[in-house]
Design an enzyme around this catalytic site. Structure first.
Site, mmCIF file in Angstrom:
data_model
loop_
_atom_site.group_PDB
_atom_site.id
_atom_site.type_symbol
_atom_site.label_atom_id
_atom_site.label_comp_id
_atom_site.label_asym_id
_atom_site.label_seq_id
_atom_site.Cartn_x
_atom_site.Cartn_y
_atom_site.Cartn_z
ATOM 1 N N ASN A 1 0.857 -1.194 0.000
ATOM 2 C CA ASN A 1 0.000 0.000 0.000
ATOM 3 C C ASN A 1 0.893 1.245 0.000
ATOM 4 O O ASN A 1 1.726 1.415 0.897
ATOM 5 C CB ASN A 1 -0.894 -0.059 1.252
ATOM 6 C CG ASN A 1 -1.820 1.129 1.350
ATOM 7 O OD1 ASN A 1 -1.399 2.257 1.117
ATOM 8 N ND2 ASN A 1 -3.065 0.895 1.700
ATOM 9 N N HIS B 1 0.935 6.236 1.883
ATOM 10 C CA HIS B 1 1.646 7.192 2.735
ATOM 11 C C HIS B 1 2.865 7.813 2.058
ATOM 12 O O HIS B 1 3.464 8.739 2.599
ATOM 13 C CB HIS B 1 1.928 6.577 4.105
ATOM 14 C CG HIS B 1 0.628 6.290 4.799
ATOM 15 N ND1 HIS B 1 -0.296 7.286 5.040
ATOM 16 C CD2 HIS B 1 0.056 5.123 5.195
ATOM 17 C CE1 HIS B 1 -1.375 6.742 5.585
ATOM 18 N NE2 HIS B 1 -1.191 5.438 5.689
ATOM 19 N N HIS C 1 -5.645 3.680 -1.654
ATOM 20 C CA HIS C 1 -6.972 4.048 -1.132
ATOM 21 C C HIS C 1 -7.271 5.483 -1.535
ATOM 22 O O HIS C 1 -6.612 6.418 -1.064
ATOM 23 C CB HIS C 1 -6.935 3.892 0.399
ATOM 24 C CG HIS C 1 -8.240 4.166 1.088
ATOM 25 N ND1 HIS C 1 -8.387 4.038 2.456
ATOM 26 C CD2 HIS C 1 -9.449 4.553 0.627
ATOM 27 C CE1 HIS C 1 -9.630 4.333 2.794
ATOM 28 N NE2 HIS C 1 -10.295 4.666 1.702
ATOM 29 N N ARG D 1 -9.383 8.246 -0.856
ATOM 30 C CA ARG D 1 -10.346 8.661 0.168
ATOM 31 C C ARG D 1 -11.216 9.794 -0.349
ATOM 32 O O ARG D 1 -10.788 10.572 -1.202
ATOM 33 C CB ARG D 1 -9.618 9.134 1.427
ATOM 34 C CG ARG D 1 -9.172 7.995 2.308
ATOM 35 C CD ARG D 1 -8.511 8.526 3.567
ATOM 36 N NE ARG D 1 -8.362 7.465 4.531
ATOM 37 C CZ ARG D 1 -9.250 7.167 5.484
ATOM 38 N NH1 ARG D 1 -10.350 7.885 5.624
ATOM 39 N NH2 ARG D 1 -9.034 6.165 6.302
ATOM 40 N N ARG E 1 -6.958 12.830 1.059
ATOM 41 C CA ARG E 1 -5.870 13.275 1.936
ATOM 42 C C ARG E 1 -4.519 12.703 1.527
ATOM 43 O O ARG E 1 -3.491 13.248 1.879
ATOM 44 C CB ARG E 1 -6.176 12.927 3.397
ATOM 45 C CG ARG E 1 -6.078 11.466 3.711
ATOM 46 C CD ARG E 1 -6.292 11.189 5.171
ATOM 47 N NE ARG E 1 -7.657 11.429 5.585
ATOM 48 C CZ ARG E 1 -8.213 10.868 6.657
ATOM 49 N NH1 ARG E 1 -7.495 10.066 7.421
ATOM 50 N NH2 ARG E 1 -9.459 11.102 6.977
ATOM 51 N N GLU F 1 -8.726 0.611 -3.154
ATOM 52 C CA GLU F 1 -9.536 0.683 -1.925
ATOM 53 C C GLU F 1 -10.443 1.881 -1.980
ATOM 54 O O GLU F 1 -9.990 2.990 -2.312
ATOM 55 C CB GLU F 1 -8.612 0.880 -0.726
ATOM 56 C CG GLU F 1 -8.238 -0.375 -0.025
ATOM 57 C CD GLU F 1 -7.469 -0.037 1.239
ATOM 58 O OE1 GLU F 1 -7.883 0.878 1.984
ATOM 59 O OE2 GLU F 1 -6.446 -0.667 1.457
ATOM 60 N N THR G 1 -8.277 3.531 8.571
ATOM 61 C CA THR G 1 -9.512 2.735 8.547
ATOM 62 C C THR G 1 -9.630 1.987 9.876
ATOM 63 O O THR G 1 -8.903 1.029 10.111
ATOM 64 C CB THR G 1 -9.472 1.755 7.355
ATOM 65 O OG1 THR G 1 -9.045 2.478 6.203
ATOM 66 C CG2 THR G 1 -10.834 1.159 7.099
ATOM 67 N N GLU H 1 -11.183 -9.276 3.206
ATOM 68 C CA GLU H 1 -9.901 -8.936 3.828
ATOM 69 C C GLU H 1 -10.167 -8.763 5.311
ATOM 70 O O GLU H 1 -11.005 -7.949 5.718
ATOM 71 C CB GLU H 1 -9.318 -7.651 3.220
ATOM 72 C CG GLU H 1 -7.980 -7.318 3.870
ATOM 73 C CD GLU H 1 -7.172 -6.261 3.122
ATOM 74 O OE1 GLU H 1 -7.290 -6.164 1.886
ATOM 75 O OE2 GLU H 1 -6.418 -5.555 3.800
ATOM 76 N N HIS I 1 -3.652 -4.523 7.765
ATOM 77 C CA HIS I 1 -3.751 -3.322 8.594
ATOM 78 C C HIS I 1 -2.821 -3.429 9.792
ATOM 79 O O HIS I 1 -2.976 -4.328 10.619
ATOM 80 C CB HIS I 1 -5.173 -3.016 9.076
ATOM 81 C CG HIS I 1 -5.370 -1.535 9.303
ATOM 82 N ND1 HIS I 1 -4.851 -0.880 10.381
ATOM 83 C CD2 HIS I 1 -5.960 -0.590 8.537
ATOM 84 C CE1 HIS I 1 -5.138 0.404 10.287
ATOM 85 N NE2 HIS I 1 -5.810 0.616 9.167
HETATM 86 N N1 PXP Z 1 -5.881 -3.155 4.113
HETATM 87 C C1 PXP Z 1 -6.834 -2.195 4.166
HETATM 88 C C2 PXP Z 1 -8.203 -2.556 3.743
HETATM 89 C C3 PXP Z 1 -6.520 -0.889 4.587
HETATM 90 O O1 PXP Z 1 -7.487 0.046 4.665
HETATM 91 C C4 PXP Z 1 -5.193 -0.583 4.918
HETATM 92 C C5 PXP Z 1 -4.830 0.812 5.309
HETATM 93 O O2 PXP Z 1 -5.066 1.680 4.259
HETATM 94 C C6 PXP Z 1 -4.237 -1.600 4.822
HETATM 95 C C7 PXP Z 1 -4.609 -2.881 4.439
HETATM 96 C C8 PXP Z 1 -2.796 -1.355 5.120
HETATM 97 O O3 PXP Z 1 -2.657 -0.992 6.447
HETATM 98 P P1 PXP Z 1 -1.266 -0.414 6.948
HETATM 99 O O4 PXP Z 1 -1.002 0.818 6.160
HETATM 100 O O5 PXP Z 1 -1.494 -0.182 8.391
HETATM 101 O O6 PXP Z 1 -0.239 -1.487 6.670
#
Ligand code: PXP
Length: 248
Positions: A11, A14, A47, A49, A53, A74, A105, A155, A198
């Site tokens: 992901n 960030h 994602h 949003r 952001r 996402e 999330t 998930e 997550h």
């Molecule tokens: N899976 C989903 C559905 C998420 O919303 C997120 C966070 O955007 C992640 C995985 C990844 O989480 P993290 O960034 O904490 O590794």
């Protein structure tokens, strides 16, 4: 990829968070996605949003254009996001709950409470060829509802397990892990493909990676943070190594 191999979805949200802290063009999330791909990611997750952001609409355009691995898009279950997904038709769409004031999330989607609406919401996405995944807590009621609405993938939210682990609350952590284990097996028995994610880190990934029913982990925040210290390529490679070792 064998049946036992676990996919890693990186992901890159960030990277965009850091870029947006100043505005402008760098660091570029697409460049990060390509590096992650080369380092062994099997997919990229982003994602979009409602408040944009981190990832923006033009990031999604650019990712769709640039990626060689599948994009897991996402999004919240809104009409606006559905239109964007139908325009791009990404490999996978992961439906997540979204609250404007949350930092990330925070919980899984309440599928059971919104079954009818969500069934209608995901049908056109499935018809367009997207694999629809539903982000939920390790809760039988939510899994049953995800199955009934026609999702192909769930998930499981690993956030609570990771938080307890980080806080040293090991009894709570082990209880969460057990729920994740049981619900992975249960969802798999219904024919659902099981993903998880997550909050996962090098410290917390292996017990989840070892569940044989889990096919994919989506990991972002920790990897992007770790990239500051060791670079994105080694950061992803180390996660890949830990996942494969847990599986082996
Ligand atoms: N899976 C989903 C559905 C998420 O919303 C997120 C966070 O955007 C992640 C995985 C990844 O989480 P993290 O960034 O904490 O590794």
């Amino acid at each position: 990829m064998t049946d036992n191999q676990l996919r890693l979805g990186v992901n890159i949200d960030h990277v965009a968070t850091v870029r947006n802290a100043r505005g402008g063009a760098y660091p570029d999330p697409v460049r990060a996605a390509k590096l992650a791909e080369d380092a062994g990611a099997d997919g990229i997750t982003a994602h979009l949003r409602e408040d944009r952001r981190h990832i923006t609409d033009s990031d999604i355009d650019a990712l769709m254009e640039a990626l060689s691995v599948p994009l897991n898009f996402e999004m919240a279950a809104t009409v606006e996001m559905q239109k964007i997904a139908l325009r791009h038709k990404p490999h996978a769409v992961c439906i997540v709950p979204e609250k404007r004031e949350e930092r990330t999330t925070e919980g899984g989607l309440e599928v059971a409470r919104e079954e009818n609406r969500l069934a209608h919401f995901i049908a056109p996405l499935r018809d367009a060829g997207c694999r629809v995944s539903i982000f939920i807590a390790a809760d039988r009621k939510q899994i049953d509802a995800a199955h009934r609405i026609g999702a192909e993938v769930i998930e499981l939210h690993t956030g609570a397990y990771c938080d307890y682990h980080a806080e040293g609350r090991f009894e709570d952590r082990d209880r969460e892990l057990e729920a994740l284990r049981e619900m992975s097996a249960y969802a798999h028995s219904l024919g659902l493909e099981v993903h998880a994610g997550h909050g996962l880190t090098y410290d917390s990934v292996q017990p989840v990676a070892a569940f044989p029913e889990v096919r994919e982990l989506n990991i972002g925040h920790f990897l992007i943070g770790e990239a500051i210290f060791r670079g994105l390529t080694p950061a992803v490679q180390e996660m890949r190594r830990l996942m494969d070792a847990a599986r082996g």
